[in-house]
Scaffold this active site. Sequence first.
Site, PDB file in Angstrom:
ATOM      1  N   GLN A 293      -4.979  -1.703  -7.158  1.00  0.00           N
ATOM      2  CA  GLN A 293      -5.633  -0.811  -6.205  1.00  0.00           C
ATOM      3  C   GLN A 293      -6.186   0.403  -6.935  1.00  0.00           C
ATOM      4  OE1 GLN A 293      -4.086   2.330  -3.098  1.00  0.00           O
ATOM      5  NE2 GLN A 293      -4.005   0.317  -2.098  1.00  0.00           N
TER       6      GLN A 293
ATOM      7  N   SER B 249      -6.809   5.262  -0.172  1.00  0.00           N
ATOM      8  CA  SER B 249      -7.033   3.978  -0.830  1.00  0.00           C
ATOM      9  C   SER B 249      -8.514   3.625  -0.753  1.00  0.00           C
ATOM     10  CB  SER B 249      -6.219   2.880  -0.154  1.00  0.00           C
ATOM     11  OG  SER B 249      -4.840   3.192  -0.164  1.00  0.00           O
TER      12      SER B 249
ATOM     13  N   ASP C  94       0.813  -1.218   0.000  1.00  0.00           N
ATOM     14  CA  ASP C  94       0.000   0.000   0.000  1.00  0.00           C
ATOM     15  C   ASP C  94       0.850   1.273   0.000  1.00  0.00           C
ATOM     16  OD1 ASP C  94      -2.503   1.322   0.022  1.00  0.00           O
ATOM     17  OD2 ASP C  94      -2.432   1.569   2.193  1.00  0.00           O
TER      18      ASP C  94
END
Length: 298
Positions: A286, A236, A212
Amino acid sequence: MASAENFDPTAALIDLLDLSNAGGAKTDEDIFVGGSQQEPRKRVFGGQVLGQSLVAAARTVPADRLMHSMHGYFLRPGDTEVPITFGVERLRDGRSFSARRTHAYQNGVPILSLIASFQVPDEGLDHQEPMPEGVPDPETLPTTAELLASFDHPVAKAWSYYRPMDIRHVDKPVYFQTDPERTARNAVWMKTFGPMPNDQNLHRAALAYATDYTILEPVLRRHGVSWATPGMSVASLDHAMWWHRPVRVDEWMLYVQESPSASGARGLSTGRIFNRSGELVATIAQEGMIRLPEAPEA
């Protein structure tokens, strides 16, 4: 936060992923509880809650089953001052596969919803995309602490000394300066600073934690944006990951990312992770929200 001199980022990562079983509490879900690493903005890092949710799910499957895929949605920002409760629903246990749904809760509401699948190791067809050639060795690249040493700012210090991963950018990072080439690609070498326990599901959860950090940087690069852009808001939205082969996060891994699209204040990035031998160990996707006061020219 402990002083940088006394802080062991690998031990902190292991501690974060070592969830409590809440004293054996159980409803229709298996219950676990975890804390958070302190962040300058008091907001839980998304990768942390991903990794913890995967550890919680892994605690409920047979020891011979390894996580091979997960799909998660970030629903609300987390507060680093509040413990996180993880509720795991046992969706299915088959002969080779197990499926689990994990909700991460704070203040009675979910901040993350995730489904993960686990598999008994098996043999079958095998191929992969090759590792990029001509990438400089990680030992030749500057550390984050070296790059940010001249900046006396809480975020710069947190990124330099308190992240559990040693992250080294292959190209010039976009911490404070933009990418003049405006390429929708990014690559970093990364690994933990110290050794990790010999637990493959723990290594896979720790890898999810780390993915991430830089996954949205290809979007920033493509549009001439740096992390220090005034007024920018980044979050996110969802995260998907597939583990293809065994991985050790305490050994160097090359994380190659690119962005195929950005629109509607959202940017999509994909990533591939190779070990130093060139094996493709994981693939990531993502989508993130990226809002700017004024959108720069494309």
